[in-house]
Design a protein around this motif. Structure first.
Motif, PDB file in Angstrom:
ATOM      1  N   UNK A  56       0.830  -1.208   0.000  1.00 56.28           N
ATOM      2  CA  UNK A  56       0.000   0.000   0.000  1.00 56.28           C
ATOM      3  C   UNK A  56       0.860   1.251   0.000  1.00 56.28           C
ATOM      4  N   UNK A  74       1.506   4.094  -3.197  1.00 55.20           N
ATOM      5  CA  UNK A  74       0.755   5.263  -3.656  1.00 55.20           C
ATOM      6  C   UNK A  74       1.437   6.564  -3.225  1.00 55.20           C
ATOM      7  N   UNK A  75       2.409   6.421  -2.299  1.00 56.78           N
ATOM      8  CA  UNK A  75       3.064   7.601  -1.774  1.00 56.78           C
ATOM      9  C   UNK A  75       3.935   8.244  -2.851  1.00 56.78           C
ATOM     10  N   UNK A  76       3.804   9.555  -2.989  1.00 55.79           N
ATOM     11  CA  UNK A  76       4.636  10.251  -3.977  1.00 55.79           C
ATOM     12  C   UNK A  76       5.340  11.419  -3.303  1.00 55.79           C
ATOM     13  N   UNK A 110       5.427  17.770  -4.906  1.00 58.91           N
ATOM     14  CA  UNK A 110       5.662  18.227  -6.268  1.00 58.91           C
ATOM     15  C   UNK A 110       6.094  19.684  -6.331  1.00 58.91           C
ATOM     16  N   UNK A 144      -3.362  15.471 -18.294  1.00 57.67           N
ATOM     17  CA  UNK A 144      -2.523  14.328 -17.933  1.00 57.67           C
ATOM     18  C   UNK A 144      -1.058  14.626 -18.212  1.00 57.67           C
ATOM     19  N   UNK A 180       0.155  17.592 -15.605  1.00 55.60           N
ATOM     20  CA  UNK A 180       0.263  17.164 -14.209  1.00 55.60           C
ATOM     21  C   UNK A 180       1.320  16.090 -14.053  1.00 55.60           C
ATOM     22  N   UNK A 181       1.419  15.218 -15.049  1.00 54.96           N
ATOM     23  CA  UNK A 181       2.438  14.163 -14.997  1.00 54.96           C
ATOM     24  C   UNK A 181       3.828  14.763 -15.006  1.00 54.96           C
ATOM     25  N   UNK A 214       4.596  16.328 -11.695  1.00 49.79           N
ATOM     26  CA  UNK A 214       4.829  15.330 -10.651  1.00 49.79           C
ATOM     27  C   UNK A 214       6.202  14.679 -10.795  1.00 49.79           C
ATOM     28  N   UNK A 246       5.039   4.162 -13.358  1.00 52.76           N
ATOM     29  CA  UNK A 246       3.698   4.647 -13.692  1.00 52.76           C
ATOM     30  C   UNK A 246       2.843   3.585 -14.364  1.00 52.76           C
ATOM     31  N   UNK A 270      -0.626   3.544 -12.987  1.00 53.29           N
ATOM     32  CA  UNK A 270      -1.438   4.687 -13.404  1.00 53.29           C
ATOM     33  C   UNK A 270      -1.956   4.465 -14.821  1.00 53.29           C
ATOM     34  N   UNK A 291      -4.734   2.029 -14.794  1.00 52.74           N
ATOM     35  CA  UNK A 291      -5.955   2.652 -14.257  1.00 52.74           C
ATOM     36  C   UNK A 291      -6.639   3.492 -15.323  1.00 52.74           C
ATOM     37  N   UNK A 292      -5.833   4.284 -16.028  1.00 53.41           N
ATOM     38  CA  UNK A 292      -6.412   5.164 -17.043  1.00 53.41           C
ATOM     39  C   UNK A 292      -7.044   4.344 -18.164  1.00 53.41           C
TER      40      UNK A 292
END
Lengths: 382, 242
Positions: free
Chosen positions: A170, A173-175, A178, A264, A267-268, A271, A334, A337, A340-341
């Motif tokens: 789990x 998910x930590x990032x 930014x 996308x 923001x990508x 990040x 990624x 991600x 998910x997308x």
């Protein structure tokens, strides 16, 4: 044995990283051996400057090894999970990754040594005799001691760079944060402005009358103290500004009412600005310095030095390879991600477009910072 | 070739067989999901719940059998067609939130709407409304990394509901949640399904959560075992109006 077992599971990307590391190590080893050969051939001349010249490529290989070491857990999470499940702690995983990289460097160094010995054995062209130290006996300990340096530096820097793995999935998910603090932007901007002003002051009309006191190595002529210090400050500032500029480019991409593509991509980029920023800055700096040197040499035929240019190209190649490895690391980090997308119904074309837009923006930032560094360097060289 | 499915079933499957690399996951399942109902699929871990949801939603192609959505076949659709169907008509909530880490909560919820071509303003308004409904409106401008797991899961639920899909597939959506949050999230899912006439297919191994369902089917080792007898239409309408 474990390394060979692990190597059997290599994918092309892993193999590419391994070979890149080995090649870079071989080139640095060749440079070190050349310094040794020179020292053997001319014992009277101090070999320290030549050994010092080997430091930048050694540092480049060490840094590249660090980037590679960092990329391994992200690229092969299942391997790390498997090793963790088998009872390997974070320290052992670090050692394992560092060992893999050191092994690649050892192989590269061994190839270079073999080539050196074969060439020394009267096969080489007489013009190389001085570089290889032909005719003088070779103490066995010297090349071995020298070549242990490469895997050692690479292994230690890789071991320091491998991120500690989180045993619980789990945590993924930590990032990282930014944003960039005001100091993080003000300091490099100040450096850039001060450096540019100092360099312009050093290059003002009439300054050349004072003479150019600092002699540069590598057949690059000489330059003024103010210009050199000014360029160094400005280049450092530009390098430090790369990551904030990437973040800014991302923000600009996602400005206003963005379409999913711009949202996308922007923001990508914001990040990943921290992760991509460092190798991009190093590449910009190295490429700018090498470009300026080549431009200087082209303007003055006969002034170029092969050793310096090979070293410069090696550093640039390491920086480029590091950027590619980092990009691959980001891509594999990624993967979740992207899936998910895709699950949300985003077209693969949209994801590809967003990635292309990010590359384009990063390229623009590289052109901006690298180009400015190169212009300033060309000015300082005269 | 078979006849078209009954008209009152929004989703209908017959004899679906699916195996993962040789391991059988579903061994011939026939099931119909009525429009607007909340269907719970129960069973222990490994009984094939997730695979069933994947097959019904077109995420996984079936090995054998048929899947129909609104009287049109899903099992014959191309990959692109299934993607489009999922984007436009289906919503998903998994046991992990799977949010896009660099987007804020509101952008995450608005993303499916933007992807299906909704206007910027409409998408963000709908996102804000759903975040409000799920009690996470205060965190609309935060990124997933700054939130705790239960808040992320609520955002994921909001993301699935915001485009008002025809069918919402929830695969163990309460796995990362505490008991109270579990009840709240499922209440919201079920009431959203009822008030917007959405169909909800809910996979869970928690017997307590079955109370939110109109009908329950049980899976064991890839076969239906439990009470599959459909509730009479009248009873379903009664629960829907509750």
């Amino acid at each position: 044995m474990l390394y060979f077992r692990l190597a059997r599971g290599y994918r092309p990307a892993d193999l590419g990283r391994w070979l890149l590391t080995a090649t870079a190590a071989a080139l640095v080893a060749a440079l070190l051996l050349r310094a040794l050969g020179r020292a053997l051939g001319e014992p009277a001349v101090s070999s320290l400057p030549r050994l010092l010249w080997c430091l930048p490529p050694l540092a480049a290989v060490g840094w590249f090894a660090a980037v590679v070491g960092r990329a391994v857990p992200a690229a092969r999470p299942e391997r790390i999970d498997g090793l963790t499940a088998a009872g390997a702690g974070p320290v052992r995983i670090r050692l394992l990754v560092a060992g893999e990289i050191a092994l690649a460097c050892t192989l590269g160094s061994a190839v270079a040594l073999l080539l050196f010995l074969v060439l020394r054995n009267d096969i080489a062209d007489p013009s190389l005799a001085a570089d290889l130290g032909m005719g003088s006996p070779l103490p066995a300990a010297a090349p071995v001691t020298l070549l242990v340096l490469v895997p050692l530096v690479a292994g230690v820097s890789a071991a320091c760079a491998v991120p500690l793995t989180d045993p619980l999935p789990t945590g993924r998910e930590h990032t990282a944060p930014t944003g960039f603090g005001p100091l993080r932007i003000a300091l490099p901007t100040g450096l850039l402005l001060t450096g540019t002003a100092l360099e312009l002051y050093g290059l003002r009309p009439g300054a050349s009358v004072d003479g150019r006191p600092v002699a540069l190595p590598g057949g690059l002529g000489d330059t003024g103290v103010a210009a050199l210090v000014g360029w160094s400050l400005a280049a450092l500032g530009l390098a430090l500004l790369t990551a904030p500029l990437l973040a800014l480019a991302g923000r600009l991409l996602a400005l206003g009412r963005p379409t999913p593509l711009r949202l996308l991509a922007g923001r990508g980029l914001t990040a990943e600005a921290r992760r991509i920023g460092t190798p991009l800055a190093v590449l910009g700096l190295a490429a700018a310095a090498v470009l300026a040197a080549f431009r200087y040499w082209i303007g003055r035929p006969g002034s170029s030095e092969t050793l310096t240019s090979v070293e410069g190209l090696l550093v640039v190649a390491c920086a480029l390879a590091a950027l590619l490895v980092r990009a691959a690391e980001v891509r594999s980090a990624r993967r979740d991600v992207s899936s998910t997308l895709l699950r949300l119904g985003a077209a693969p074309r949209l994801l590809f477009g967003a990635a292309a837009l990010r590359v384009l923006a990063a390229g623009t930032v590289l052109l901006l910072t690298g180009g400015l560094t190169a212009v300033l360097a060309a000015g300082a060289l005269g | 070739m078979s006849a078209a499915p009954p008209d009152n079933d929004v989703l209908w499957a017959r004899g679906i067989v699916k195996s993962h690399h040789g391991t059988p996951a579903l061994r011939g399942i026939s099931i119909g999901v009525r429009e607007g109902e909340v269907l719970a699929v129960t069973g222990p871990r490994g009984s094939g719940k997730s695979t069933l949801l994947g097959c019904l939603s077109g995420l996984l192609p079936v090995d054998e059998g048929e899947v129909w959505f609104n009287s049109s076949p899903v099992h014959t659709l191309s990959r692109l067609g299934r993607e489009r169907l999922r984007r436009d008509r289906f919503g998903f909530v998994g046991s992990e939130p799977h949010l896009v880490p660099e987007l804020t909560a509101r952008e995450n919820v608005a993303l499916p709407l933007l992807l299906s071509g909704a206007g910027h303003k409409a998408a963000y308004t709908a996102a804000a409304e759903w975040l409000e409904r799920l009690d996470v409106a205060d965190h609309a401008k935060r990124r997933p990394a700054e939130l705790i797991q239960s808040q992320r899961q609520r955002i994921a639920v909001a993301r699935a509901l915001a485009p008002l899909p025809a069918v919402v597939f929830a695969d163990d959506p309460t796995a990362p949640l505490h008991r109270e949050a579990k009840d709240q999230v499922l209440r919201i899912l079920a009431s959203a399904a009822r008030s917007h006439q959405l169909t909800l297919v809910l996979a869970t191994h928690d017997p307590e959560l079955v109370k939110y369902a109109d009908r329950t089917v049980a899976l064991l080792d890839g076969r239906l075992t439990g009470p599959v007898a459909p509730v009479p239409r009248g009873a379903a309408a009664l629960t829907a109006g509750r």
